[in-house]
Design an enzyme around this catalytic site. Structure first.
Site, short mmCIF file in Angstrom:
data_model
loop_
_atom_site.label_atom_id
_atom_site.label_comp_id
_atom_site.label_asym_id
_atom_site.label_seq_id
_atom_site.Cartn_x
_atom_site.Cartn_y
_atom_site.Cartn_z
N ASP A 200 28.33 47.72 27.92
CA ASP A 200 28.63 48.88 28.73
C ASP A 200 29.41 49.91 27.92
O ASP A 200 30.10 49.56 26.96
CB ASP A 200 29.47 48.49 29.94
CG ASP A 200 28.63 47.98 31.10
OD1 ASP A 200 29.20 47.39 32.03
OD2 ASP A 200 27.40 48.18 31.08
N LYS A 222 26.50 53.43 31.28
CA LYS A 222 26.27 54.14 32.55
C LYS A 222 27.21 55.35 32.58
O LYS A 222 28.31 55.27 33.11
CB LYS A 222 26.54 53.21 33.73
CG LYS A 222 25.60 52.02 33.81
CD LYS A 222 25.98 51.11 34.98
CE LYS A 222 25.05 49.91 35.05
NZ LYS A 222 25.44 48.98 36.12
#
Length: 410
Positions: A200, A222
């Site tokens: 991430d 993200k």
């Protein structure tokens, strides 16, 4: 040149121009160390991974969104050439030779004028291991030596042998709030044993630079309201690589089960019959306020703290948070993912009885070198957040504990 060993040296790049050609995975893995070195980084690439793009958005690097052009290396001290265009790489190397710029090439180390060592860090010490002769170059062996030295420094033995065992399956690893030293020992060990890392954006990105070259890194960043990798695609990638018998690490920021969608991934793996190990991480809900000098509880001030997600506004029908009840609590409120909704959140809390004078702190990039704290009150926080250009990731703390510090009077 092949008959002579490389000369190892440490470059002091603070304030000096470094040119990076290509915005792919190689750049993503090498840029954090260049940023940490204080380099004036100029990225030249038509495209970039979401994580690299986030560095540009944050002002850590300057991104010129175009292919390489003659003259790009003219003012550089150091260059990382990592495009998929061999002709462009050759041209950049030739330019570097003319301007006496040391160039690393990701596609052809033999044609580079500099090599990147395998590096690791332990309590202020940087360990850099370099194969000095081309005919003996073995990236895995170099990385293994680096790992042994770093591990020895960390456990105090220094000469302890480095042994790894491959563990097929998936490990959901909480990487902590951002500082690479705050990952757990188990998490770091599993990361070192990984064949594939699915990371991430909010994970400790500096750890990616320590991975050996053979480790496949998949960017699952993200970025809010930008490009993202759908959760289903992440689940499928975990399952696909694990079924190939690989040791897979899902590196997540904070803790996998604190707004990290870790259980969704664990459920998908269970349905697919894939072994899954969950490694808890230090949650930003506690660590980031602590790093900013804010205790989430304090004797005589707060006997409880509540953690909520602010990714949807209080008036959004999707919200599962009981904001009116939160307004009546006397303890600490910690809000994640709420920077762009803080105005509505503050207004709702005030409307349901919270004092407008309640202290608020916004802690951006907590525990990292870029950490900063912005203080306000519920009445002013929306205006202050905009004026101070507070951006995600940031942890918001609401309550009297914000006014408590090492030298506080509370």
């Amino acid at each position: 040149m092949a008959e002579h060993p490389a000369y190892p040296v440490g470059l002091r790049l603070a304030g000096r121009r470094v040119v990076v050609l290509g915005g792919g995975q190689v750049a993503q893995r090498r840029l954090p160390a260049l940023v940490a070195a204080g380099a004036d980084i100029r990225l030249v690439s038509p495209e970039a991974t979401p994580s690299v793009e986030a560095m540009a958005d944050a002002g850590e690097i300057t991104w010129e969104q175009r292919p390489y052009a003659e003259g790009d290396l003219a003012d550089a001290w150091y260059a990382l050439i990592a495009t998929s265009d061999t002709a462009a790489n050759d041209a950049a190397s030739a330019e570097g030779e003319r301007h006496r710029v040391w160039c690393v090439r990701s596609d052809d180390a033999d044609r580079a004028t500099a090599w990147t060592p395998a590096t690791g860090h332990s309590e202020g010490v940087t360990v850099a291991v370099l194969t000095t002769e081309a005919r003996h170059r073995d990236p895995r062996h170099t990385a293994a030596i680096r790992d042994a030295v770093v591990e020895g420094l960390r456990d105090g033995t220094l000469v302890a042998p480095h042994r790894r065992t491959r563990t097929p399956g998936v490990a959901l690893v909480g990487g902590g709030p951002g500082d690479p030293d705050l990952i757990t020992v188990r998490g770091r060990r599993l990361l070192a044993e990984a064949d594939v890392v699915i990371a991430d954006r909010l994970g400790p990105r500096d750890l990616l630079a320590e991975l050996p070259p053979h480790v496949e890194v998949i960017d699952a960043a993200k970025i809010p309201y930008g490009r993202f990798m759908a959760q289903e695609a992440i689940n499928n990638a975990l399952i696909e690589h694990a079924r190939q018998g690989k040791a897979v690490v899902r590196l997540k920021g904070g803790d996998p089960f604190v707004f990290g969608r870790g259980m969704e991934e664990a459920q998908a793996l269970a349905e697919a019959g894939i072994a899954c190990t969950v490694v808890p991480g230090i949650s930003s809900t506690i660590s980031v306020p602590g790093a900013a000098g804010i205790p989430v509880t304090h004797r005589g001030v707060a006997h409880e703290f509540t953690v909520v997600s602010g990714h949807v506004a209080p008036d959004d029908e999707r919200s599962l948070v009981d904001w009116p009840s939160l307004a009546k609590l006397t303890g600490t409120l910690v809000i994640l993912m709420g920077v762009d909704k803080i105005g509505k959140i503050a207004g709702t809390l005030i409307a349901h009885g919270k004092s407008p004078d309640t202290p608020v702190a916004l802690v951006q990039e907590g525990t990292t070198a870029a950490q900063r704290r912005v203080d306000a009150t519920l009445a002013t926080v929306a205006e202050v957040a905009v004026a101070e250009e507070v951006r995600p990731p940031a942890v918001i703390v609401v309550g009297e504990v914000v006014a408590v510090g090492p030298h506080g009077t509370a």
